[in-house]
Write an enzyme that holds these catalytic residues in place. Structure first.
Site, PDB file in Angstrom:
ATOM      1  N   GLY A 254      94.311  19.232  54.607  1.00 49.74           N
ATOM      2  CA  GLY A 254      94.581  18.398  55.779  1.00 49.74           C
ATOM      3  C   GLY A 254      95.256  19.205  56.878  1.00 49.74           C
TER       4      GLY A 254
ATOM      5  N   ARG B  50      95.432 -14.241  40.168  1.00 45.78           N
ATOM      6  CA  ARG B  50      94.951 -12.965  40.715  1.00 45.78           C
ATOM      7  C   ARG B  50      96.007 -12.331  41.611  1.00 45.78           C
ATOM      8  NH1 ARG B  50      90.113 -15.302  43.773  1.00 45.78           N
ATOM      9  NH2 ARG B  50      89.594 -13.162  44.356  1.00 45.78           N
TER      10      ARG B  50
ATOM     11  N   GLU C 208      95.570  15.070  44.967  1.00 48.25           N
ATOM     12  CA  GLU C 208      96.791  15.418  44.209  1.00 48.25           C
ATOM     13  C   GLU C 208      96.593  15.235  42.711  1.00 48.25           C
ATOM     14  OE1 GLU C 208      98.973  17.030  45.362  1.00 48.25           O
ATOM     15  OE2 GLU C 208      99.099  16.583  47.497  1.00 48.25           O
TER      16      GLU C 208
HETATM   17  C1  LIG Z   1      94.527  20.141  35.625  1.00 48.13           C
HETATM   18  C2  LIG Z   1      95.728  21.048  35.793  1.00 48.13           C
HETATM   19  C3  LIG Z   1      96.984  20.259  35.552  1.00 48.13           C
HETATM   20  C4  LIG Z   1      95.775  22.229  34.793  1.00 48.13           C
HETATM   21  O1  LIG Z   1      94.759  22.348  34.038  1.00 48.13           O
HETATM   22  P1  LIG Z   1      94.570  23.555  32.935  1.00 48.13           P
HETATM   23  O2  LIG Z   1      93.593  24.523  33.470  1.00 48.13           O
HETATM   24  O3  LIG Z   1      94.339  22.914  31.640  1.00 48.13           O
HETATM   25  O4  LIG Z   1      95.934  24.243  32.764  1.00 48.13           O
HETATM   26  P2  LIG Z   1      96.668  25.513  33.236  1.00 48.13           P
HETATM   27  O5  LIG Z   1      96.386  26.601  32.291  1.00 48.13           O
HETATM   28  O6  LIG Z   1      96.418  25.762  34.659  1.00 48.13           O
HETATM   29  O7  LIG Z   1      98.187  25.014  32.999  1.00 48.13           O
HETATM   30  C5  LIG Z   1      98.519  24.288  31.848  1.00 48.13           C
HETATM   31  C6  LIG Z   1     100.024  24.267  31.617  1.00 48.13           C
HETATM   32  O8  LIG Z   1     100.697  23.967  32.824  1.00 48.13           O
HETATM   33  C7  LIG Z   1     101.347  22.698  32.720  1.00 48.13           C
HETATM   34  N1  LIG Z   1     101.262  22.074  34.030  1.00 48.13           N
HETATM   35  C8  LIG Z   1     100.155  21.724  34.686  1.00 48.13           C
HETATM   36  N2  LIG Z   1     100.483  21.198  35.863  1.00 48.13           N
HETATM   37  C9  LIG Z   1     101.829  21.251  35.948  1.00 48.13           C
HETATM   38  C10 LIG Z   1     102.759  20.827  36.933  1.00 48.13           C
HETATM   39  N3  LIG Z   1     102.344  20.254  38.077  1.00 48.13           N
HETATM   40  N4  LIG Z   1     104.063  21.026  36.687  1.00 48.13           N
HETATM   41  C11 LIG Z   1     104.478  21.577  35.536  1.00 48.13           C
HETATM   42  N5  LIG Z   1     103.658  21.985  34.565  1.00 48.13           N
HETATM   43  C12 LIG Z   1     102.356  21.812  34.772  1.00 48.13           C
HETATM   44  C13 LIG Z   1     100.614  21.981  31.639  1.00 48.13           C
HETATM   45  O9  LIG Z   1     101.394  20.996  31.043  1.00 48.13           O
HETATM   46  C14 LIG Z   1     100.352  23.140  30.667  1.00 48.13           C
HETATM   47  O10 LIG Z   1     101.564  23.460  30.011  1.00 48.13           O
HETATM   48  P3  LIG Z   1     101.544  24.055  28.550  1.00 48.13           P
HETATM   49  O11 LIG Z   1     102.983  24.257  28.210  1.00 48.13           O
HETATM   50  O12 LIG Z   1     100.884  23.014  27.704  1.00 48.13           O
HETATM   51  O13 LIG Z   1     100.749  25.326  28.605  1.00 48.13           O
HETATM   52  C15 LIG Z   1      95.771  21.689  37.181  1.00 48.13           C
HETATM   53  O14 LIG Z   1      94.760  22.577  37.354  1.00 48.13           O
HETATM   54  C16 LIG Z   1      95.912  20.652  38.257  1.00 48.13           C
HETATM   55  O15 LIG Z   1      97.018  20.276  38.593  1.00 48.13           O
HETATM   56  N6  LIG Z   1      94.788  20.161  38.861  1.00 48.13           N
HETATM   57  C17 LIG Z   1      94.819  19.183  39.916  1.00 48.13           C
HETATM   58  C18 LIG Z   1      94.735  19.856  41.262  1.00 48.13           C
HETATM   59  C19 LIG Z   1      95.473  19.102  42.343  1.00 48.13           C
HETATM   60  O16 LIG Z   1      96.265  18.218  42.100  1.00 48.13           O
HETATM   61  N7  LIG Z   1      95.250  19.479  43.574  1.00 48.13           N
HETATM   62  C20 LIG Z   1      95.948  18.948  44.686  1.00 48.13           C
HETATM   63  C21 LIG Z   1      95.544  19.688  45.939  1.00 48.13           C
HETATM   64  S1  LIG Z   1      96.484  19.221  47.364  1.00 48.13           S
HETATM   65  C22 LIG Z   1      95.973  17.647  47.770  1.00 48.13           C
HETATM   66  O17 LIG Z   1      95.189  17.034  47.109  1.00 48.13           O
HETATM   67  C23 LIG Z   1      96.529  17.078  49.016  1.00 48.13           C
HETATM   68  C24 LIG Z   1      96.250  15.813  49.407  1.00 48.13           C
HETATM   69  C25 LIG Z   1      96.672  15.244  50.687  1.00 48.13           C
HETATM   70  C26 LIG Z   1      97.846  14.385  50.654  1.00 48.13           C
HETATM   71  O18 LIG Z   1      98.591  14.372  49.660  1.00 48.13           O
HETATM   72  O19 LIG Z   1      98.057  13.692  51.666  1.00 48.13           O
HETATM   73  C1  LIG Z   2      91.565  12.624  51.484  1.00 49.83           C
HETATM   74  C2  LIG Z   2      91.730  13.895  50.710  1.00 49.83           C
HETATM   75  C3  LIG Z   2      92.661  14.817  51.131  1.00 49.83           C
HETATM   76  C4  LIG Z   2      92.801  16.024  50.447  1.00 49.83           C
HETATM   77  N1  LIG Z   2      93.688  16.952  50.913  1.00 49.83           N
HETATM   78  C5  LIG Z   2      93.780  18.162  50.286  1.00 49.83           C
HETATM   79  C6  LIG Z   2      94.658  19.174  50.785  1.00 49.83           C
HETATM   80  O1  LIG Z   2      95.362  18.976  51.778  1.00 49.83           O
HETATM   81  N2  LIG Z   2      94.699  20.367  50.154  1.00 49.83           N
HETATM   82  C7  LIG Z   2      93.942  20.619  49.047  1.00 49.83           C
HETATM   83  O2  LIG Z   2      94.027  21.724  48.516  1.00 49.83           O
HETATM   84  N3  LIG Z   2      93.109  19.675  48.555  1.00 49.83           N
HETATM   85  C8  LIG Z   2      93.011  18.464  49.128  1.00 49.83           C
HETATM   86  N4  LIG Z   2      92.168  17.495  48.633  1.00 49.83           N
HETATM   87  C9  LIG Z   2      91.343  17.803  47.464  1.00 49.83           C
HETATM   88  C10 LIG Z   2      91.804  17.080  46.210  1.00 49.83           C
HETATM   89  O3  LIG Z   2      93.014  17.587  45.749  1.00 49.83           O
HETATM   90  C11 LIG Z   2      90.739  17.192  45.131  1.00 49.83           C
HETATM   91  O4  LIG Z   2      89.581  16.525  45.598  1.00 49.83           O
HETATM   92  C12 LIG Z   2      91.240  16.573  43.846  1.00 49.83           C
HETATM   93  O5  LIG Z   2      92.198  17.424  43.251  1.00 49.83           O
HETATM   94  C13 LIG Z   2      90.128  16.260  42.851  1.00 49.83           C
HETATM   95  O6  LIG Z   2      89.431  17.394  42.521  1.00 49.83           O
HETATM   96  P1  LIG Z   2      87.834  17.476  42.604  1.00 49.83           P
HETATM   97  O7  LIG Z   2      87.426  17.019  43.937  1.00 49.83           O
HETATM   98  O8  LIG Z   2      87.508  18.852  42.154  1.00 49.83           O
HETATM   99  O9  LIG Z   2      87.316  16.437  41.545  1.00 49.83           O
HETATM  100  P2  LIG Z   2      86.492  16.761  40.241  1.00 49.83           P
HETATM  101  O10 LIG Z   2      87.391  17.422  39.265  1.00 49.83           O
HETATM  102  O11 LIG Z   2      85.235  17.448  40.573  1.00 49.83           O
HETATM  103  O12 LIG Z   2      86.209  15.283  39.729  1.00 49.83           O
HETATM  104  C14 LIG Z   2      84.906  14.713  39.578  1.00 49.83           C
HETATM  105  C15 LIG Z   2      84.858  13.894  38.280  1.00 49.83           C
HETATM  106  O13 LIG Z   2      84.964  14.768  37.166  1.00 49.83           O
HETATM  107  C16 LIG Z   2      85.934  14.283  36.248  1.00 49.83           C
HETATM  108  N5  LIG Z   2      86.581  15.428  35.569  1.00 49.83           N
HETATM  109  C17 LIG Z   2      86.928  16.631  36.108  1.00 49.83           C
HETATM  110  N6  LIG Z   2      87.500  17.400  35.186  1.00 49.83           N
HETATM  111  C18 LIG Z   2      87.533  16.696  34.039  1.00 49.83           C
HETATM  112  C19 LIG Z   2      88.003  16.966  32.718  1.00 49.83           C
HETATM  113  N7  LIG Z   2      88.600  18.110  32.396  1.00 49.83           N
HETATM  114  N8  LIG Z   2      87.855  16.009  31.786  1.00 49.83           N
HETATM  115  C20 LIG Z   2      87.292  14.825  32.095  1.00 49.83           C
HETATM  116  N9  LIG Z   2      86.829  14.513  33.331  1.00 49.83           N
HETATM  117  C21 LIG Z   2      86.940  15.439  34.276  1.00 49.83           C
HETATM  118  C22 LIG Z   2      86.930  13.525  37.095  1.00 49.83           C
HETATM  119  O14 LIG Z   2      87.635  12.552  36.322  1.00 49.83           O
HETATM  120  C23 LIG Z   2      86.015  12.886  38.148  1.00 49.83           C
HETATM  121  O15 LIG Z   2      85.521  11.673  37.629  1.00 49.83           O
HETATM  122  C24 LIG Z   2      92.012  16.281  49.299  1.00 49.83           C
HETATM  123  C25 LIG Z   2      91.088  15.325  48.871  1.00 49.83           C
HETATM  124  C26 LIG Z   2      90.945  14.143  49.562  1.00 49.83           C
HETATM  125  C27 LIG Z   2      89.941  13.149  49.077  1.00 49.83           C
END
Ligand SMILES: CC(C)(COP(=O)(O)OP(=O)(O)OC[C@H]1O[C@@H](n2cnc3c(N)ncnc32)[C@H](O)[C@@H]1OP(=O)(O)O)[C@@H](O)C(=O)NCCC(=O)NCCSC(=O)/C=C/CC(=O)O
Ligand SMILES: Cc1cc2nc3c(=O)[nH]c(=O)nc-3n(C[C@H](O)[C@H](O)[C@H](O)COP(=O)(O)OP(=O)(O)OC[C@H]3O[C@@H](n4cnc5c(N)ncnc54)[C@H](O)[C@@H]3O)c2cc1C
Length: 643
Positions: free
Chosen positions: A157, A313, A404
């Site tokens: 964003g 609801r 997130e």
């Molecule tokens: C799916 C995630 C959590 C990790 O997947 P994976 O590949 O299985 O694991 P890793 O090897 O990377 O790490 C595992 C290890 O780390 C721990 N852990 C994971 N997340 C966290 C955390 N946030 N804090 C602390 N610890 C964490 C986990 O428990 C494992 O611990 P072990 O001790 O068991 O090894 C990861 O890839 C993930 O978070 N994916 C989601 C991505 C995401 O949220 N993206 C956001 C982008 S920004 C955005 O969306 C902005 C939006 C706009 C707005 O907000 O307005």
């Molecule tokens: C409005 C908006 C704002 C955003 N802003 C930002 C930003 O500022 N910065 C940034 O970096 N990102 C941003 N994002 C991106 C956002 O963080 C990702 O879209 C989000 O983390 C989901 O990841 P993806 O799109 O790869 O979904 P995917 O992982 O491709 O999900 C697709 C489907 O696959 C399933 N799936 C994926 N992995 C697994 C698994 N291991 N097991 C079972 N099911 C699984 C999910 O449940 C879902 O149904 C934004 C997204 C939106 C919509």
């Protein structure tokens, strides 16, 4: 009740002051937003954000006041990412020197930042990101590169048109060796003329769901063509790269790289209660105004809120809004505690905090998105009008289920935490939100003692039911997992059950926090008694909705489940007299609601009629296109039309 909702008298006063400041300033007018084209909409948002920043400085607003001000302006924009992600990422992952250099610039907005993690090909799988940061020892720089189309940064964003800097997550490569994904501070635009720096391709990813909501945000695409940044722009609290190219890891756990997401997920839970309460406020007020059927002797028809089905609801959603408000408040205190610990290098509570933020983010956003849509339906046909405020609210809110951390992916993180807790049971006593798993013997052996519907009005009975259901589901998964030779294969095979067990665990947290809140923190008996009713509604509604779990785990008999449902229906009649007071306690002003149906004064019909006339199609009787495309059809002199 307003104080109970806000958390304290001071918190109420701050948010109330900011709500009024925004509502009374014509710059923040927003009714016309849905009529604007994308460019106008975007410019309008830039204007509001600039004006808000001026107000923050001129009025010397505190950080808390500034947050509320931005909340009430109610338009996603680049400052969200700057304050909620860019600044916290530097705070959490930067070294002392990096914080000293970058934070003053960011806090005064001399630079504007975004959070560039997601790529076209990967969002959930952070370790799968493809952007590379290759160390060049000769020049003491990293070379940032997008090697494939799917490595294009996609979604951040504020990145498309505004941000001057970004925290970019990329694969660190030194001498051909991959050292994991790390964050880098990268300048995107010239601070002189705002043009993209050489080697960068920057643009907007296109229009999003809804019209006037998330399209105020410039979500962007970014590609690197061998862009060089100084070595000291890698965030180095967790790992360091020396000028000799040596990679070192401090005793700070690698998971801290994900710390910014913990911080934001915690705020997302608090935001869920704001969005749900907004929809519930509109639907409740309108349900009191709206009448259908039931007229006796020419008297008024029935207010739709008095239909039992409407109550069944609406009231669980009202109760959920309060539940999410309290669990959000609790999560904030958990987060503040973990933040202080992390600063002092105590990482012991990070796994539990991660599980709580991930799980509650998933639970509250899913229920809120569904709840907003239910509120739209509760308003009948008029709920479909933009002027009801509900379609735009839904379009704005629903991506919270994906961003997130996609919700299912987040629930699987909770499952990992629970499975680990269960497998350690023999030698590590679970604490905090998992403490109940340390009492598995009674929770697996004892069954529910409820005999009458009245017996369900007992916090201990409710807590035990939720603990027993969660414990039995989690332990059941643990036992089945133990049968697999390969634990990862087992985890994948059982993932559906694991997600359900995680949901049960998270629902237990929300129910127990609500009960805890009533036991310790509610001022005034009247307020406490009214909230008790909502607490029971929340818990018994969940019990009814998931009665399959409670029955399948053997904790409840069908008779006890039906007694819970009987009690739930009785409780609805107790909510009814206070329904309007409950929603007025949210203290949502008309400006914030932006809804003709949810007006505080209930003057719905005249204002709906008035709003219709503001549509551009009503500017004239004969609009553009009629003469060109409709009149020729009318004027054709055909005897019959061949279909
Ligand atoms: C799916 C995630 C959590 C990790 O997947 P994976 O590949 O299985 O694991 P890793 O090897 O990377 O790490 C595992 C290890 O780390 C721990 N852990 C994971 N997340 C966290 C955390 N946030 N804090 C602390 N610890 C964490 C986990 O428990 C494992 O611990 P072990 O001790 O068991 O090894 C990861 O890839 C993930 O978070 N994916 C989601 C991505 C995401 O949220 N993206 C956001 C982008 S920004 C955005 O969306 C902005 C939006 C706009 C707005 O907000 O307005
Ligand atoms: C409005 C908006 C704002 C955003 N802003 C930002 C930003 O500022 N910065 C940034 O970096 N990102 C941003 N994002 C991106 C956002 O963080 C990702 O879209 C989000 O983390 C989901 O990841 P993806 O799109 O790869 O979904 P995917 O992982 O491709 O999900 C697709 C489907 O696959 C399933 N799936 C994926 N992995 C697994 C698994 N291991 N097991 C079972 N099911 C699984 C999910 O449940 C879902 O149904 C934004 C997204 C939106 C919509």
């Amino acid at each position: 009740m307003k104080v109970a909702w806000a958390g304290s008298r001071e918190a109420f006063q701050v948010s109330d002051r900011m709500a009024k400041l925004v509502a009374n300033d014509p710059v923040f007018e927003k009714f016309s937003k849905p009529m604007l084209g994308r460019k106008e909409l975007f410019k309008n948002t830039l204007r509001k954000a600039a004006y808000a920043w001026k107000l923050i400085n001129d009025l010397r607003l505190t950080e808390e006041e500034a947050k509320w001000l931005r909340h009430y302006i109610d338009e996603p924009n680049y400052t969200d990412l700057h304050w909620e992600m860019f600044v916290p990422a530097i705070e959490g992952q930067g070294t002392k020197e990096q914080k000293k250099k970058w934070l003053p610039l960011a806090q005064t907005m001399q630079i504007i930042g975004t959070y560039a993690q997601t790529e076209l090909g990967h969002g959930s799988n952070v370790q799968g990101l493809e952007t590379t940061a290759t160390f060049d020892r000769q020049t003491d720089e990293f070379v940032m590169h997008s090697p494939t189309l799917t490595s294009s940064k996609w979604w951040p964003g504020g990145m498309a048109k505004v941000a001057t800097h970004a925290i970019v997550y990329a694969r660190l490569i030194i001498d051909g060796l991959f050292h994991g994904v790390h964050g880098f501070i990268v300048q995107l635009r010239s601070l002189e003329d705002h043009s993209p720096l050489p080697g960068l391709t920057l643009g907007d990813i296109g229009m999003k769901f809804g019209h006037g909501t998330y399209n105020t945000m410039d979500n962007g695409v970014l590609r690197f063509d061998h862009v060089r940044i100084p070595r000291n722009q890698m965030l180095m609290r967790v790992s360091q790269v020396t000028k000799e190219g040596k990679y070192a890891q401090s005793d700070v756990p690698r998971q801290l790289l994900y710390g910014t997401m913990v911080s934001v997920r915690q705020t997302i839970v608090a935001d869920a209660s704001k969005a749900l309460s907004r929809a519930v406020c509109i639907a409740t007020r309108y349900s009191v105004v709206r009448r259908q059927f039931g007229s006796r002797n020419g008297g008024p028809e029935t207010q739709v809120i008095d239909y039992k089905t409407q109550q069944s609801r609406l009231f669980p959603l009202l109760a959920s809004a309060y539940a999410f408000r309290f669990v959000g408040e609790w999560l904030k205190s958990l987060y503040i505690d973990v933040k202080q610990r992390l600063e002092a290098n105590d990482f012991s509570t990070l796994p539990e905090t991660h599980a709580c933020t991930a799980g509650l983010k998933a639970l509250t956003t899913a229920a809120t998105a569904d709840g907003i849509e239910e509120c739209r339906k509760l308003c009948g046909g008029h709920g479909y009008l933009i002027s009801s405020g509900l379609p735009e609210l839904f379009a704005f809110y629903v991506p919270a289920c994906s961003y997130e951390g996609e919700n299912v992916v987040m629930m699987l993180q909770v499952a990992r935490f629970l499975v680990k807790t269960v497998s350690n049971l023999g030698y590590k006593q679970p604490v905090g939100t998992a403490a109940y798993l340390g009492r598995v013997t009674p929770l697996l052996q004892n069954n529910c003692a409820v005999q009458t519907a009245e017996d369900w009005l007992n916090p201990d009975a409710i807590l035990e039911a939720f603990e027993a259901r969660a414990a039995r589901m989690v332990i059941g998964c643990g036992e089945r997992l133990a049968m697999f030779e390969n634990p990862e294969e087992g985890f994948a095979e059982l993932s559906i059950d694991l997600v359900e067990a995680s949901l049960a665990h998270c629902q237990l947290i929300t129910v127990s926090v609500f009960i805890q809140k009533l036991n310790h923190e509610i001022p005034g008996n009247g307020v406490k008694r009214s909230l008790e009713v909502l607490c029971y509604v929340y818990a018994l509604f969940l019990l009814h909705k998931h009665q399959g779990d409670f029955l399948a785990t053997g904790y409840l008999t069908p008779k006890q489940a039906s007694l819970a449902n009987e009690q739930l229906r009785t409780l609805y009649s107790k909510v009814r007299p206070n329904a309007i007071a409950f929603v007025d306690s949210f203290n949502h002003m008309d400006h914030y609601l932006c809804s003709v149906l949810g007006r505080y004064d209930g003057n719905v019909y005249p204002k709906l009629y008035e709003a219709a006339w503001k549509d551009p199609l009503n500017d004239s009787d004969i609009v553009d296109g009629i003469q060109q495309y409709v009149q020729p059809i009318l004027k054709q002199k055909l005897h019959y039309a061949k279909l």
